[in-house]
Design a protein around this motif. Structure first.
Motif, PDB file in Angstrom:
ATOM      1  N   SER A 132      33.716  14.228  38.864  1.00  0.00           N
ATOM      2  CA  SER A 132      35.157  14.396  38.657  1.00  0.00           C
ATOM      3  C   SER A 132      35.976  13.256  39.248  1.00  0.00           C
ATOM      4  O   SER A 132      37.092  12.992  38.782  1.00  0.00           O
ATOM      5  CB  SER A 132      35.620  15.731  39.245  1.00  0.00           C
ATOM      6  OG  SER A 132      35.363  15.795  40.637  1.00  0.00           O
ATOM      7  N   ASP A 133      35.458  12.569  40.260  1.00  0.00           N
ATOM      8  CA  ASP A 133      36.218  11.485  40.894  1.00  0.00           C
ATOM      9  C   ASP A 133      35.661  10.101  40.561  1.00  0.00           C
ATOM     10  O   ASP A 133      36.044   9.099  41.176  1.00  0.00           O
ATOM     11  CB  ASP A 133      36.217  11.663  42.422  1.00  0.00           C
ATOM     12  CG  ASP A 133      37.068  12.843  42.850  1.00  0.00           C
ATOM     13  OD1 ASP A 133      38.022  13.174  42.134  1.00  0.00           O
ATOM     14  OD2 ASP A 133      36.758  13.448  43.893  1.00  0.00           O
ATOM     15  N   THR A 134      34.735  10.007  39.588  1.00  0.00           N
ATOM     16  CA  THR A 134      34.136   8.713  39.253  1.00  0.00           C
ATOM     17  C   THR A 134      35.058   7.908  38.342  1.00  0.00           C
ATOM     18  O   THR A 134      35.967   8.450  37.708  1.00  0.00           O
ATOM     19  CB  THR A 134      32.780   8.903  38.558  1.00  0.00           C
ATOM     20  OG1 THR A 134      32.973   9.650  37.347  1.00  0.00           O
ATOM     21  CG2 THR A 134      31.811   9.654  39.460  1.00  0.00           C
ATOM     22  N   THR A 135      34.806   6.618  38.274  1.00  0.00           N
ATOM     23  CA  THR A 135      35.641   5.727  37.453  1.00  0.00           C
ATOM     24  C   THR A 135      34.949   5.297  36.163  1.00  0.00           C
ATOM     25  O   THR A 135      35.571   4.674  35.298  1.00  0.00           O
ATOM     26  CB  THR A 135      36.009   4.464  38.260  1.00  0.00           C
ATOM     27  OG1 THR A 135      34.812   3.809  38.696  1.00  0.00           O
ATOM     28  CG2 THR A 135      36.849   4.833  39.475  1.00  0.00           C
ATOM     29  N   ASP A 136      33.646   5.618  36.019  1.00  0.00           N
ATOM     30  CA  ASP A 136      32.904   5.182  34.819  1.00  0.00           C
ATOM     31  C   ASP A 136      32.512   6.358  33.938  1.00  0.00           C
ATOM     32  O   ASP A 136      31.532   6.309  33.207  1.00  0.00           O
ATOM     33  CB  ASP A 136      31.651   4.409  35.220  1.00  0.00           C
ATOM     34  CG  ASP A 136      30.625   5.294  35.918  1.00  0.00           C
ATOM     35  OD1 ASP A 136      31.030   6.379  36.409  1.00  0.00           O
ATOM     36  OD2 ASP A 136      29.439   4.927  35.951  1.00  0.00           O
ATOM     37  N   SER A 137      33.258   7.456  34.034  1.00  0.00           N
ATOM     38  CA  SER A 137      32.997   8.676  33.271  1.00  0.00           C
ATOM     39  C   SER A 137      31.704   9.367  33.700  1.00  0.00           C
ATOM     40  O   SER A 137      31.250  10.304  33.047  1.00  0.00           O
ATOM     41  CB  SER A 137      32.933   8.401  31.758  1.00  0.00           C
ATOM     42  OG  SER A 137      34.157   7.876  31.326  1.00  0.00           O
ATOM     43  N   GLY A 138      31.072   8.860  34.752  1.00  0.00           N
ATOM     44  CA  GLY A 138      29.889   9.502  35.291  1.00  0.00           C
ATOM     45  C   GLY A 138      28.580   9.003  34.724  1.00  0.00           C
ATOM     46  O   GLY A 138      27.518   9.539  35.048  1.00  0.00           O
ATOM     47  N   LYS A 139      28.614   7.948  33.886  1.00  0.00           N
ATOM     48  CA  LYS A 139      27.382   7.496  33.236  1.00  0.00           C
ATOM     49  C   LYS A 139      26.310   7.086  34.246  1.00  0.00           C
ATOM     50  O   LYS A 139      25.128   7.406  34.083  1.00  0.00           O
ATOM     51  CB  LYS A 139      27.686   6.325  32.307  1.00  0.00           C
ATOM     52  CG  LYS A 139      26.486   5.894  31.456  1.00  0.00           C
ATOM     53  CD  LYS A 139      26.858   4.796  30.492  1.00  0.00           C
ATOM     54  CE  LYS A 139      25.716   4.482  29.544  1.00  0.00           C
ATOM     55  NZ  LYS A 139      24.450   4.196  30.237  1.00  0.00           N
TER      56      LYS A 139
END
Length: 433
Positions: A357-364
């Motif tokens: 939820s707090d990532t910047t790369d959509s979590g990939k």
């Protein structure tokens, strides 16, 4: 009983009339007037929070400045299940609460428990006067404090070295998560409720103390047989697990470490060390149980774990709060850590929660890492995405490794149902789609 509703007063009178002599007040003003004139006749106040004029909150505020009222316990009545309502009432000095519509069994139980706590607190205060040393008492719970319990244990071991003494170290399970979610006011309330239950279960000759935070020590000196301590430990655990009449969160339980004295125990430190080791076994074996120092239970089989990849303290606290007592949370942040736990035969991995939820790369990056670490999908993988973030949701779904999808900010009730559906599917077949 203070309530502007004649109907509500009639209901309470029907429930409690055969057990107590009831005085009725129809408003906050009348309540304060009665207490100013006849406080010596009042043992407890049932106080409705929402009333015209002086409401229940204002009565609690004025109580703090009234010598005749401030030591009389108050149970608040409210139709709201709001944590904010309950927290404000506790902060103003309320001792307990009852939710409307009032259940007769719960009402009687909480009234009796509150009166019992008042009686025990008064006994502790009387004992203080006997000892004439106020510093021996823990201010919050009115139990013995750490220094006092250490001295009492050492003194008992010295004066009766051949007698059989039992020492229990008791810890509140999942206290940190409840404290994080509900705040310190509710956390303090939990400690006081547990303290009241513990102190009510032992003899006058036993010593009960709070040694810090959410940890307690009980010394049962000169017991006739070990079975006495076993029965007491099991009874305590069951009382907290069942929570009948106790206003504490559902996930709260206690773990106990138990030790018996022998000729080698000369001081508190050595005796406590044994009980504390047994407590560690109880914690690692699933909580909500007791363990005996030196018994075979220390050779316990592997324990259950939940792996959580998250940088949010709130997410970790929410998961700890919602999880059953049979699993512990382990924080991970790399492929190596996940692989290490999956390959460790001493633990059973029930699930992997990955919070993007707090990532910047959509979590990939996290999904690629989890997929590489768990190629055979040996346990469920649950994604936590930010609500409304289509990129995070699409990336999680397209990874083809997730078994369920949760949205941040998490909600405890939803989280419990989804955990049961994914980790304990036999317990709940009605999880959200």
């Amino acid at each position: 009983m203070v309530d502007d509703s004649k109907f509500q007063r009639a209901i309470i009178k029907e429930m409690l009339g055969e057990h107590f002599r009831l005085e009725e007040a129809t408003s906050g003003e009348e309540c304060l007037m009665i207490l100013e004139k006849s406080s010596h006749l009042i043992d407890l106040v049932l106080l409705d929070l929402v009333m015209p004029g002086i409401d229940g909150f204002e009565v609690l505020r004025r109580r703090q400045t009234m010598d005749a009222f401030k030591d009389i316990p108050v149970i608040v009545l409210t139709s709201s299940n709001s944590i904010e309502f309950q927290t404000e009432a506790f902060e103003l000095g309320a001792d307990e609460f009852i939710i409307k519509p009032v259940d007769a069994r719960i009402a009687l139980s909480r009234v009796n428990n509150t009166l019992g706590v008042k009686s025990r607190l008064q006994s502790s205060l009387d004992e203080q006067n006997v000892w004439k040393i106020k510093s021996q008492i823990d201010e919050m719970t009115r139990l013995f404090n750490k220094v006092t319990i250490e001295n009492l244990v050492t003194e008992t071991l010295t004066n009766a070295p051949s007698a059989l003494h039992a020492l229990m170290v008791i810890d509140i399970d999942n206290f940190k998560s409840a404290n994080d979610i509900y705040g310190h006011t509710v956390g303090d309330h939990i400690i006081c409720v547990i303290a009241g239950v513990i102190s009510s279960q032992f003899r006058n000759t036993d010593f009960v103390g709070r040694i810090g935070g959410d940890e307690f020590v009980v010394l049962m000196p000169d017991i006739p047989a070990k079975e006495v301590a076993f029965e007491k430990a099991e009874s305590l655990i069951q009382i907290i697990l069942k929570k009948e009449g106790l206003s504490i969160p559902d996930n709260i339980s206690i773990s106990i470490g138990l030790a018996f004295s022998d000729s080698e125990d000369k001081t508190y430190a050595s005796f406590f060390g044994k009980a504390d080791q047994a407590l560690y076994v109880s914690k690692k074996s699933g909580k909500g149980r007791y363990s005996l120092y030196g018994s075979d239970v220390e050779e316990t089989a592997g324990t259950n774990e939940i792996l959580v990849w998250s940088g949010s303290r709130n997410v970790l606290s929410m998961l700890e709060y919602a999880l059953s007592h049979s699993a512990s949370i382990v924080s991970v942040s790399s492929q190596e850590e996940i692989c290490s736990h999956l390959e460790d035969g001493s633990h059973s991995i029930l699930a992997i929660f990955a919070d993007v939820s707090d990532t910047t790369d959509s979590g990939k990056f996290i999904w690629d890492t989890v997929k590489d670490a768990n190629p055979n999908h040996v346990c469920p993988v649950i994604a936590i995405c930010r609500e409304g973030s289509l990129d995070q949701i699409q990336t999680a779904v397209s990874s083809e490794i997730i078994d369920d999808l949760l949205f941040s900010p998490l909600e405890v009730s939803v989280l419990k149902r989804r955990i049961n559906a994914n980790i304990h599917p036999d317990k709940n077949n009605e999880a959200d789609a």
